[in-house]
Structure formats: C-alpha cells, structure tokens
Write an enzyme that holds these catalytic residues in place. Structure first.
Site, PDB file in Angstrom:
ATOM      1  N   TYR B 119       0.819  -1.213   0.000  1.00 59.10           N
ATOM      2  CA  TYR B 119       0.000   0.000   0.000  1.00 59.10           C
ATOM      3  C   TYR B 119       0.857   1.269   0.000  1.00 59.10           C
ATOM      4  O   TYR B 119       0.337   2.369   0.153  1.00 59.10           O
ATOM      5  CB  TYR B 119      -0.929   0.022   1.226  1.00 59.10           C
ATOM      6  CG  TYR B 119      -2.085  -0.957   1.136  1.00 59.10           C
ATOM      7  CD1 TYR B 119      -1.863  -2.328   1.284  1.00 59.10           C
ATOM      8  CD2 TYR B 119      -3.389  -0.535   0.898  1.00 59.10           C
ATOM      9  CE1 TYR B 119      -2.910  -3.234   1.202  1.00 59.10           C
ATOM     10  CE2 TYR B 119      -4.444  -1.435   0.817  1.00 59.10           C
ATOM     11  CZ  TYR B 119      -4.197  -2.784   0.973  1.00 59.10           C
ATOM     12  OH  TYR B 119      -5.238  -3.681   0.888  1.00 59.10           O
ATOM     13  N   LYS B 166       4.764 -13.763   5.166  1.00 61.06           N
ATOM     14  CA  LYS B 166       5.282 -14.618   4.088  1.00 61.06           C
ATOM     15  C   LYS B 166       6.793 -14.395   4.010  1.00 61.06           C
ATOM     16  O   LYS B 166       7.353 -14.115   2.940  1.00 61.06           O
ATOM     17  CB  LYS B 166       4.553 -14.268   2.782  1.00 61.06           C
ATOM     18  CG  LYS B 166       4.831 -15.197   1.622  1.00 61.06           C
ATOM     19  CD  LYS B 166       4.106 -16.532   1.637  1.00 61.06           C
ATOM     20  CE  LYS B 166       4.650 -17.467   0.563  1.00 61.06           C
ATOM     21  NZ  LYS B 166       4.077 -18.820   0.584  1.00 61.06           N
ATOM     22  N   ASP B 198      -0.164 -18.241   3.902  1.00 56.72           N
ATOM     23  CA  ASP B 198      -0.878 -19.248   3.117  1.00 56.72           C
ATOM     24  C   ASP B 198      -1.327 -20.401   4.014  1.00 56.72           C
ATOM     25  O   ASP B 198      -2.476 -20.850   3.946  1.00 56.72           O
ATOM     26  CB  ASP B 198      -0.041 -19.735   1.917  1.00 56.72           C
ATOM     27  CG  ASP B 198       1.392 -20.115   2.265  1.00 56.72           C
ATOM     28  OD1 ASP B 198       1.947 -19.580   3.248  1.00 56.72           O
ATOM     29  OD2 ASP B 198       1.981 -20.944   1.551  1.00 56.72           O
ATOM     30  N   ASP B 222      -5.642  -7.491   5.035  1.00 55.10           N
ATOM     31  CA  ASP B 222      -6.797  -7.248   4.172  1.00 55.10           C
ATOM     32  C   ASP B 222      -7.441  -8.571   3.770  1.00 55.10           C
ATOM     33  O   ASP B 222      -8.639  -8.791   3.973  1.00 55.10           O
ATOM     34  CB  ASP B 222      -6.308  -6.488   2.921  1.00 55.10           C
ATOM     35  CG  ASP B 222      -7.413  -6.217   1.919  1.00 55.10           C
ATOM     36  OD1 ASP B 222      -8.486  -5.738   2.338  1.00 55.10           O
ATOM     37  OD2 ASP B 222      -7.203  -6.460   0.719  1.00 55.10           O
ATOM     38  N   ASP B 226     -10.806 -10.692   5.497  1.00 50.41           N
ATOM     39  CA  ASP B 226     -11.972 -10.948   4.632  1.00 50.41           C
ATOM     40  C   ASP B 226     -12.283 -12.443   4.564  1.00 50.41           C
ATOM     41  O   ASP B 226     -13.448 -12.833   4.482  1.00 50.41           O
ATOM     42  CB  ASP B 226     -11.739 -10.387   3.222  1.00 50.41           C
ATOM     43  CG  ASP B 226     -12.244  -8.946   3.104  1.00 50.41           C
ATOM     44  OD1 ASP B 226     -12.263  -8.229   4.128  1.00 50.41           O
ATOM     45  OD2 ASP B 226     -12.618  -8.532   1.994  1.00 50.41           O
TER      46      ASP B 226
HETATM   47  C1  LIG Z   1       7.365 -22.887  -0.098  1.00 50.04           C
HETATM   48  C2  LIG Z   1       6.833 -21.656  -0.765  1.00 50.04           C
HETATM   49  C3  LIG Z   1       7.942 -20.865  -1.399  1.00 50.04           C
HETATM   50  C4  LIG Z   1       5.734 -21.982  -1.763  1.00 50.04           C
HETATM   51  C5  LIG Z   1       5.189 -20.729  -2.425  1.00 50.04           C
HETATM   52  O1  LIG Z   1       4.933 -19.707  -1.760  1.00 50.04           O
HETATM   53  O2  LIG Z   1       4.951 -20.778  -3.642  1.00 50.04           O
HETATM   54  C6  LIG Z   1       4.540 -22.773  -1.223  1.00 50.04           C
HETATM   55  O3  LIG Z   1       3.810 -22.034  -0.309  1.00 50.04           O
HETATM   56  C7  LIG Z   1       3.669 -23.179  -2.363  1.00 50.04           C
HETATM   57  O4  LIG Z   1       2.595 -22.585  -2.537  1.00 50.04           O
HETATM   58  O5  LIG Z   1       4.084 -24.055  -3.133  1.00 50.04           O
HETATM   59  C1  LIG Z   2     -10.934  -0.309  -0.692  1.00 49.31           C
HETATM   60  C2  LIG Z   2      -9.575  -0.905  -0.375  1.00 49.31           C
HETATM   61  C3  LIG Z   2      -8.488   0.079  -0.707  1.00 49.31           C
HETATM   62  C4  LIG Z   2      -9.493  -1.364   1.078  1.00 49.31           C
HETATM   63  C5  LIG Z   2      -8.133  -1.987   1.381  1.00 49.31           C
HETATM   64  O1  LIG Z   2      -7.582  -2.755   0.574  1.00 49.31           O
HETATM   65  O2  LIG Z   2      -7.603  -1.709   2.459  1.00 49.31           O
HETATM   66  C6  LIG Z   2     -10.557  -2.378   1.514  1.00 49.31           C
HETATM   67  O3  LIG Z   2     -10.417  -3.591   0.870  1.00 49.31           O
HETATM   68  C7  LIG Z   2     -10.429  -2.583   2.995  1.00 49.31           C
HETATM   69  O4  LIG Z   2      -9.936  -3.626   3.426  1.00 49.31           O
HETATM   70  O5  LIG Z   2     -10.801  -1.659   3.745  1.00 49.31           O
END
Ligand SMILES: CC(C)[C@H](C(=O)O)[C@@H](O)C(=O)O
Ligand SMILES: CC(C)[C@H](C(=O)O)[C@@H](O)C(=O)O
Lengths: 325, 325
Positions: B119, B166, B198, B222, B226
C-alpha cells in the site's frame, strides 16, 4: 517406449508419499524413475538444498515429481519452478464425496502466475529502518498465463474464468496484469470476469460454486488456493502442476508434515493426484483418468489415512488405489 | 461535554447505515455530528472523491465514522487512514449466536499494519512490458504495530498473538516485519508465535479456534480478515477501527452493496459495531458494552435484515437494537 521421470522425494513425508506415487505410475505405464535429492537433509550434508545435478535433471526431463522440503522449501521449489520454465501453477481444489469438507460443493481450479509478482526476488535493505521489495509484473508473463488459461477453459466443462487481483490498490502492476489477461481473453472470445482478491476470500467461503477457474498473480494464487484447501478438507488432497513450455514439475500442495513424518501414515492422495496430472501432461490421458477414478473410489469408501478419519497406512491406502486401477 | 464526531456516509448503503449508527450513538451519549462528503457521488459533482474539507475534518476530529465508497473506495479510504495517522487497522471477526456461520466457533481479531507494505503507493511503468511496485517495510512501523498489539493482548482475555507473514519468500521485508514484531513482543513478555499467511488460510478454515489475535502486514490483513468474514457469515457483521496516535477512523468492512442500495434493507450491524468500537476508543466503555450487548441480543433472536435470513428493514433492525439499550 519407456517414459523417464525425475523424482525428488525431499524431506519428511515427501520420502513416504513419493514411493507410493511411483508404484501407482508403474502400474499404469512403462516408466524409469531417475532419483534426485533436494531439501533440508541434503543441505545438512552438502551445504546446498538444491544440488546442481537435481536442478539440471529437472531442467532437462519432460516431467519431474517432487515431494516436499522442510525449512528449505523456498530454496528448493522456487528454483525448481524456474528450472522447468514454469509460467503457470495449476492448482485444482476439489472436494471429494466421502471426505469431510467445510464446503463439499467446492470444485475450483487456480491458475497461478508462477514467475513474478512478489516472488521476483528483488529485495533491498535500504537503511537500518527500511527494506523494500520490488514487485514485478510484465505484460508478457501475464499474457502467457492468459493464453494458457484460454486454452484450459476451452471445451464444455468451463465457461471462461475469473481474474482475482488487487488492482484497486496495485493499480499499475495488478492493473497491467488484469488488462493483459482481459485482452487475451477477449481476443480468444473467452468469457472473463474479475474480483478483488479480498472479496474473493469472503465470497468463496460463502459460496464456492460462484467460481470455477481463477486466474491470479503469484501470491494471490498461493494464498487463495490454500484457502480453498481449507474448504475441501485440508492440504492432504491437493495436487499441483508447474507447467512450462517444454517440461513440467508436479508436487502436492502440502509440506513435509514433521508431526507425522516417519510413521508411514501420511496421506498419499495429493501426490498420487499430482502424478495423475503428470500422466495427463505426458499424454497418458486414459491412464490419468484411471488414477483419478481410483483415487475417487477409495476416497468415497475405501481405506484411508488418519487425517481423513481412517486408520490405513500410507501403503495400505495406496494398495487400495492400485487395486481399483 | 458534547462529543463531536465526524460522519462520512459516502455512497450506496453507506448513506443508509450511517444514519442508523448515529441514532444508536445519540441514544447513549451526548453528541454533535459533523457531516462530511466523500465517494463516487462527490467525485461526479466536484471531480474529487475526497474533498479537502473532509480530509481536514478527519485529520482534526478525535473520531470519524465512515460508511462506504463505491468505485472510488481506495481514493477515499487510503487517504482517510492517513488523515488520522492510523498505524493499525483493528478487525474483529466473530461469529454470533443466531447468525448462520460456516464456522460458528470463530472469534478472531486481526491487527493489520495500516501504512505500508504494497500500500506504499510507489509504482512505476518501466517499459511497455514491465511495471514495478515498491513494497516498503520499516522497523519503525512494525514496532508501532507490535507495541499496540502487546497492549491489546494484555489482560486475561488473550494469551499473546500470532504473526501471519510470508517471510519465507519476502525474506528481507517480511523478515524485517517478523523480527521487529517478535522482538517487541519478547521485550514485553508477550507470548508470540508465527504462521505463514498461506498456511493460515488453510488452518483457519479447518479450525479457527487455533488462533486468537493475528498481527500482520497490510495486504495479508486485508485478505485474511476478509477470509474470516467468510467464516462468520459475511461482511455484514464486521466492524473495523483505524487507530492513530491522536485520533481514529471507524468503518464497516463491507462496501456500498450496489445490488441492494436504496432499498432500506441493508444490514446496519457492521456500522453499529464500528460505532461501538468508536465509543470504547473515546472512553465510553459502559456505553460501548451496552451497544455490543444490544447487537448481540438482536442477532440472537430479534428482527434482522434479509442478508441474515430475516425481513426487517435497516431501520427496524436498528430500532430493535436501540430498544435493547
Ligand atoms: C514454499 C513456498 C515458497 C511456496 C510458495 O509460496 O509458492 C509454497 O507455499 C507453495 O505454494 O508451493
Ligand atoms: C478499498 C480498499 C483500498 C481497502 C483496502 O484494501 O484496504 C478495503 O479492501 C479494505 O480492506 O478496507
């Protein structure tokens, strides 16, 4: 003709599930496996997590099947994706009858950009207080992904795809990604819509059937596909394919599972399904379908490992799958 | 003393839920509201989505309550967060008895870094093919967030917090974030653990009770909050607070809901809960608790809007909440 396939078991349960996937592949095609090393154990021994020989093998084989790596996962998998020139990571996330899923109606495929975004590898420590990462988005990589996606959704099963991005904040970079993908879709008459990645996270939980094929930048694909794993009952079921122009690398989405490694109770499904994706990639469509069907049959009422509520060993579950072939 | 609060209804259902939240606040404290404009409609009229007067009002008031903005959301909310000097976005995601939730046991609070990460606003078009975004992470912003988090989890309700990041890929930037937050936690004897963002996405679906307070970089906060919204039944229930050193901005997590805007049927809950966070921030703890309790009571067996399976109007649901006060 004997197919030559490179296998890299890696660490932890990688060492337990790869031999099982090999047995499955051997029972449907004529194959020679070339074993290669990577991961924490190799690093411990040799100082490097991904030996040059392993990289070279993956970079020259048609197909490589990888298990998992521990602490060194990023040092192994990111260069391996590069070795096969992979521009797309295909991640199906599908719930199976017979498997406890938070959203049993989930049936999604993520097509994740596999070369750039925050994975570009450019980071700088600019002062004691401040570091930066240069997130890279190119039209060419976005178009390559989009062309693949258009091809992927051709046929009756899919009606176009959805782009998940954050172009309202990353206007220039995700804007470029979005615009490139949309324009390739339009050229190919492929229906396309878009959703913000945060909104996707909410909406896929509320109703996963709103989505089908999702095309997204690298990190979005990483996180959103793992979210989908949560909806279908965990990482034990999710296969993936890293596809390049001339070769590809197949891997379960799960990691080394240190808590259960060494006990022979790991779920082999994700790796066997990855092997099925590999068979399809290599042109063995009938064999690939047979493996998918056998997995589905066993998941629906066969013996299963502990993570799926059963008490079969890794080998017993694989035996059941092979028996169904 | 009369409290002065700035209110910015914005677009769509923002115009319907803000008046209801005002009624709730008026019924518990002595208050004067100062109305200000922002959003698509203002942009249409004046060419700018966030008039300077509105920015200045938010930048000088103790508290501002914002509804939602449409297409211009990012142009409104990001500068407003800046106007109040907000370094943390507090996002509780809690399931309520009486509300259909995918994971009714969910009770999480996200403390999202609110100034930097992707951001930061630095993007460049370097060629016809390539654009970059400079993701910024500073130790100072990470420490400010961490200090807030330590304070937030003090008391009996929480046992430390979890950092979601991450850093296995964004080693320098998320590594800096993680290290700064961990070291502030250690200094304050606050228990801290960490999870890859992840992996968090999978694990929170499988069992949200594994987590409590989650501290994360801007985009991670964010998307992951959500996702949590999806587990508790949608965005209609989620409030948020953007807190700075001297002032703060409160807003529902949902948007303008163009599909139902203008019909008087929007769910006012997220905005009323945001108002409750505002009351607490301003020192009206008893009143804040009363509003939270009233909302909880109505959600459990009172009249509700269509998104919650009822047929109450926005005003009827608010009346019921006010009657419980
Ligand atoms: C281990 C890591 C680097 C990898 C990625 O972020 O791509 C894993 O999370 C995946 O999704 O295969
Ligand atoms: C509208 C957008 C810029 C905002 C963000 O990404 O922060 C929204 O998704 C939130 O989480 O308030």
């Amino acid at each position: 003709m004997t197919e030559e396939i490179v296998v890299i078991p890696g660490d932890g349960i990688g060492k337990e599930v790869i031999p099982e996937a090999k047995r499955v592949v051997e029972s449907v095609i004529d194959v020679t496996f070339i074993e290669a090393d990577a991961g924490d154990a190799v690093k411990e021994e040799t100082g490097t997590a991904l030996p040059q020989e392993t990289y070279d093998l993956a970079a020259s084989a048609d197909a490589t099947l990888f298990g998992a790596a521990g602490e060194t996962a990023a040092d192994v998998i990111l260069p391996l994706r590069d070795a096969v020139g992979s521009f797309v990571n295909i991640r199906p996330a599908k719930a199976y009858p017979g498997v406890d899923a938070l959203r049993p109606e989930t049936d999604l495929v993520f097509l994740r950009e596999n070369t750039e975004g925050v994975y570009s590898g450019h980071e700088d420590r600019l002062s004691d207080d401040l570091s930066t990462l240069t997130r890279v988005v190119t039209t060419s990589a976005s178009e390559a992904l989009a062309a693949f996606a258009c091809d992927y959704v051709s046929g009756e099963e899919h009606d176009g795809f959805t782009i998940a991005h954050k172009a309202n904040v990353m206007r220039e970079t995700d804007g470029r990604f979005r615009d490139a993908v949309v324009s390739v879709a339009k050229e190919n008459d492929v229906p396309v819509d878009e959703v913000l990645m945060d909104a996707f996270a909410t909406r896929v939980c509320l109703d996963p059937t709103q989505f089908d094929v999702i095309v997204c930048p690298n990190l979005a694909g990483d996180v959103l596909s793992d979210l989908a794993a949560g909806l279908v009952g965990g990482l034990g079921l999710l296969p993936s394919a890293n596809v390049g122009t001339d070769r590809a690398l197949f891997e379960p989405v799960h990691g080394t599972a240190p808590d259960i490694a060494g006990n022979g109770i790991a779920n082999p499904t994700a790796t066997i399904l990855s092997a099925a994706m590999m068979l399809e990639y290599l042109g063995y469509e009938t064999e690939s379908n047979a493996v998918n069907d056998a997995v589905e049959a066993v998941l629906s009422d066969g013996p299963r490992t502990g993570d799926l509520g059963g008490n079969a060993t890794t080998t017993e579950m694989t035996d059941a799958i092979i028996n169904h072939l």
